[in-house]
Motif scaffolding. Structure first.
Motif, short mmCIF file in Angstrom:
data_model
loop_
_atom_site.label_atom_id
_atom_site.label_comp_id
_atom_site.label_asym_id
_atom_site.label_seq_id
_atom_site.Cartn_x
_atom_site.Cartn_y
_atom_site.Cartn_z
N ILE A 259 0.84 -1.20 0.00
CA ILE A 259 0.00 0.00 0.00
C ILE A 259 0.88 1.25 0.00
CG2 ILE A 259 -1.75 1.28 1.30
CD1 ILE A 259 -2.68 -1.45 0.11
N TRP A 260 1.94 1.23 0.81
CA TRP A 260 2.77 2.43 0.94
C TRP A 260 3.61 2.70 -0.29
CZ3 TRP A 260 0.73 5.11 4.50
CH2 TRP A 260 1.27 6.35 4.79
N ILE A 261 3.90 1.68 -1.07
CA ILE A 261 4.60 1.88 -2.35
C ILE A 261 3.73 2.74 -3.27
CG2 ILE A 261 5.28 0.69 -4.49
CD1 ILE A 261 6.45 -1.50 -2.62
N MET A 262 2.42 2.51 -3.22
CA MET A 262 1.51 3.36 -4.00
C MET A 262 1.58 4.80 -3.52
SD MET A 262 -1.94 1.15 -4.76
CE MET A 262 -2.50 1.08 -3.07
N GLN A 263 1.71 4.99 -2.21
CA GLN A 263 1.78 6.33 -1.63
C GLN A 263 3.07 7.04 -2.05
OE1 GLN A 263 -0.91 7.65 0.26
NE2 GLN A 263 0.27 9.40 -0.43
N ILE A 264 4.18 6.31 -2.04
CA ILE A 264 5.45 6.88 -2.49
C ILE A 264 5.37 7.23 -3.98
CG2 ILE A 264 7.92 6.41 -2.82
CD1 ILE A 264 7.79 4.59 -0.35
N PHE A 265 4.68 6.38 -4.73
CA PHE A 265 4.47 6.62 -6.16
C PHE A 265 3.70 7.93 -6.37
CE2 PHE A 265 1.83 6.02 -10.01
CZ PHE A 265 2.85 5.87 -10.94
N ALA A 266 2.70 8.17 -5.52
CA ALA A 266 1.91 9.40 -5.62
C ALA A 266 2.79 10.63 -5.40
CB ALA A 266 0.77 9.37 -4.60
N THR A 267 3.66 10.57 -4.40
CA THR A 267 4.58 11.68 -4.13
C THR A 267 5.51 11.91 -5.31
OG1 THR A 267 4.54 11.02 -1.79
CG2 THR A 267 6.23 12.58 -2.43
N TYR A 268 5.98 10.80 -5.88
CA TYR A 268 6.89 10.89 -7.02
C TYR A 268 6.24 11.57 -8.23
CZ TYR A 268 8.84 9.06 -11.41
OH TYR A 268 9.31 8.94 -12.70
N ILE A 269 5.01 11.18 -8.57
CA ILE A 269 4.40 11.75 -9.79
C ILE A 269 4.05 13.23 -9.60
CG2 ILE A 269 3.56 9.56 -10.74
CD1 ILE A 269 0.77 10.20 -9.68
N ILE A 270 3.71 13.64 -8.37
CA ILE A 270 3.44 15.07 -8.13
C ILE A 270 4.72 15.87 -8.30
CG2 ILE A 270 2.67 16.79 -6.44
CD1 ILE A 270 0.91 14.57 -5.19
N ALA A 271 5.82 15.38 -7.70
CA ALA A 271 7.11 16.08 -7.80
C ALA A 271 7.58 16.14 -9.26
CB ALA A 271 8.15 15.38 -6.94
N LEU A 272 7.41 15.05 -10.00
CA LEU A 272 7.81 15.01 -11.41
C LEU A 272 7.01 16.02 -12.22
CD1 LEU A 272 9.45 13.67 -13.68
CD2 LEU A 272 7.64 11.94 -13.87
N TYR A 273 5.71 16.10 -11.95
CA TYR A 273 4.85 17.05 -12.66
C TYR A 273 5.28 18.49 -12.38
CZ TYR A 273 0.80 19.75 -14.08
OH TYR A 273 -0.02 20.69 -14.67
N ILE A 274 5.56 18.81 -11.11
CA ILE A 274 5.91 20.19 -10.75
C ILE A 274 7.23 20.60 -11.39
CG2 ILE A 274 6.56 21.73 -8.84
CD1 ILE A 274 4.56 20.21 -7.07
N CYS A 275 8.22 19.70 -11.40
CA CYS A 275 9.51 20.09 -12.00
C CYS A 275 9.37 20.29 -13.51
CB CYS A 275 10.63 19.11 -11.65
SG CYS A 275 10.60 17.54 -12.48
N ALA A 276 8.55 19.46 -14.18
CA ALA A 276 8.32 19.64 -15.62
C ALA A 276 7.52 20.91 -15.90
CB ALA A 276 7.60 18.42 -16.19
N LEU A 277 6.53 21.19 -15.04
CA LEU A 277 5.73 22.41 -15.16
C LEU A 277 6.64 23.64 -15.04
CD1 LEU A 277 2.74 23.58 -15.24
CD2 LEU A 277 2.91 23.68 -12.75
N GLY A 278 7.59 23.56 -14.10
CA GLY A 278 8.53 24.67 -13.92
C GLY A 278 9.37 24.92 -15.15
N MET A 279 9.86 23.85 -15.76
CA MET A 279 10.68 24.00 -16.96
C MET A 279 9.88 24.64 -18.10
SD MET A 279 12.71 20.37 -17.04
CE MET A 279 13.32 19.66 -15.52
N VAL A 280 8.66 24.18 -18.25
CA VAL A 280 7.79 24.71 -19.31
C VAL A 280 7.52 26.20 -19.10
CG1 VAL A 280 5.39 24.65 -20.13
CG2 VAL A 280 6.66 22.54 -19.91
N GLN A 281 7.22 26.58 -17.85
CA GLN A 281 6.83 27.96 -17.58
C GLN A 281 8.02 28.91 -17.53
OE1 GLN A 281 4.28 27.63 -14.09
NE2 GLN A 281 2.50 27.26 -15.37
#
Length: 367
Positions: A278-300
């Motif tokens: 279950i917690w691997i899914m939770q770590i996965f959730a943190t990972y995808i949010i962080a990945l999205y924010i860093c890519a959003l930053g590069m774009v903007q």
């Protein structure tokens, strides 16, 4: 994918971003890190005080966001302090989120290798994890929000289940005396517990996408309140079960706690394996949010519209950084460094920006 604010997320989905980003691998070691600083059974008080302080800080961040409701932190920072100062700051933030992504996947690989897939090379665990996350983030903020809504109730249900099933091994005497050495030990633990709430700054990047910005206060109270309750329950349960000295001997105190009791007749015998899945899914959730924010930053920052090249380009760097720590102790050191950086990037800098923005706004009104 277009980086303009076409996508919208609901109030409940905003709460999911808060909760899932604050929850990461940290909760599995929180009882040990907080007890190490406090040295008394009062770690849970430090958690509660930190939760209140972080909630206040997030409301101040929202005040900043409300001045620029259709822009993210990467965009309005440039308006407040100018491009020459803002762009280096934004680059540092992007690097920070790349490191967060790397940390989460490395901790996931370490816990998986240790408890579930003994002998499996780290790269064999990391690479599928990285690519699945990339696939979801390519769809933008809405697929991320929807998967967070799936992960969250599963995490809550099973985590509370495994914590409360062990209530029989908790000794109230291990939690006494309350404030026996005064409030000073609690103050010693405030920084450590505040770092456990790192992720609260996600509002700076998702406020723009909120469908109903008038309900942001509700999102904050729930988004901070849920981890606040979870952390408090976890510290009370683990310290109550092992005592202060016992907790300090454990690398993964929460997993040891779950292994310490045995419930006959239930459909599973090893609850630690269930929690890890279950917690691997939770770590996965943190990972995808962080990945999205860093890519959003590069774009903007670079004023581009397509996020895809940045996501593919970032993945090798995440993998390289994730493989830098040689063992679990170096991974924890990396986590501490990232947590300390978060304190300055999102605890101090946004408050300075809020003051500058507010003063500038008042001066413009007088002119």
């Amino acid at each position: 994918m277009n980086s303009e604010p076409i996508d919208r997320i609901s109030t409940n989905q905003t709460v999911m971003f808060f909760v899932n980003f604050i929850f990461g691998a940290g909760i599995l070691i929180l009882p040990r890190t907080i007890t190490d600083k406090v040295k008394t059974p009062d770690g849970w008080i430090a958690v509660m005080v930190s939760g209140l302080l972080i909630t206040l800080l997030v409301f101040l961040l929202v005040m900043l966001c409300k001045q620029y409701p259709n822009e993210t932190y990467f965009q309005f920072t440039q308006k407040i302090i100018g491009k020459w100062l803002a762009i280096p700051l934004c680059i540092i933030i992007i690097i920070y989120y790349i490191c967060i992504s790397a940390l989460e996947v490395r901790v996931m690989a370490e816990t998986t290798r240790l408890f579930l897939l003994q002998g499996t090379p780290s790269w064999a665990i990391l690479i599928p994890f990285l690519w699945i996350g990339l696939y979801i983030v390519l769809g933008g903020i809405n697929p991320i929000a929807r998967i967070l809504e799936i992960i969250f109730p599963i995490t809550v249900l099973f985590f509370l289940l495994v914590i409360f099933l062990g209530i029989g091994i908790i000794e109230i005497d291990n939690l006494r005396p309350v404030l026996g050495n005064g409030f000073k030990p609690v103050l010693n633990g405030l920084k450590t517990t505040s770092l456990s709430f790192s992720g609260f700054e996600v509002i700076l990047f998702i406020f723009m996408f909120m469908k109903d910005k008038s309900k942001v206060s509700k999102s904050i109270m729930l988004g901070i309140g849920i981890p606040f309750v979870f952390y408090t329950i976890t510290v009370v349960a683990v310290v109550g079960a092992f005592s202060v000295n016992g907790v300090l001997l454990q690398t993964w105190p929460v997993l040891t706690y779950i292994r310490s009791y045995d419930i006959q007749g239930l459909f599973v015998e090893r609850f630690d394996s269930l929690l890890l899945v279950i917690w691997i899914m939770q770590i996965f959730a943190t990972y995808i949010i962080a990945l999205y924010i860093c890519a959003l930053g590069m774009v903007q920052v670079l004023h581009k519209k397509n996020m895809k090249p940045f996501l593919f380009g970032t993945l090798p760097f995440i993998y390289i950084i994730a493989m830098i720590p040689k063992d679990i102790n170096q991974t924890f050191t990396m986590a501490d460094t990232i947590g300390n950086t978060a304190f300055y990037l999102f605890g101090i800098v946004p408050l300075i920006l809020l003051v500058i923005s507010s003063v500038r706004k008042k001066l413009n009104e007088k002119m």
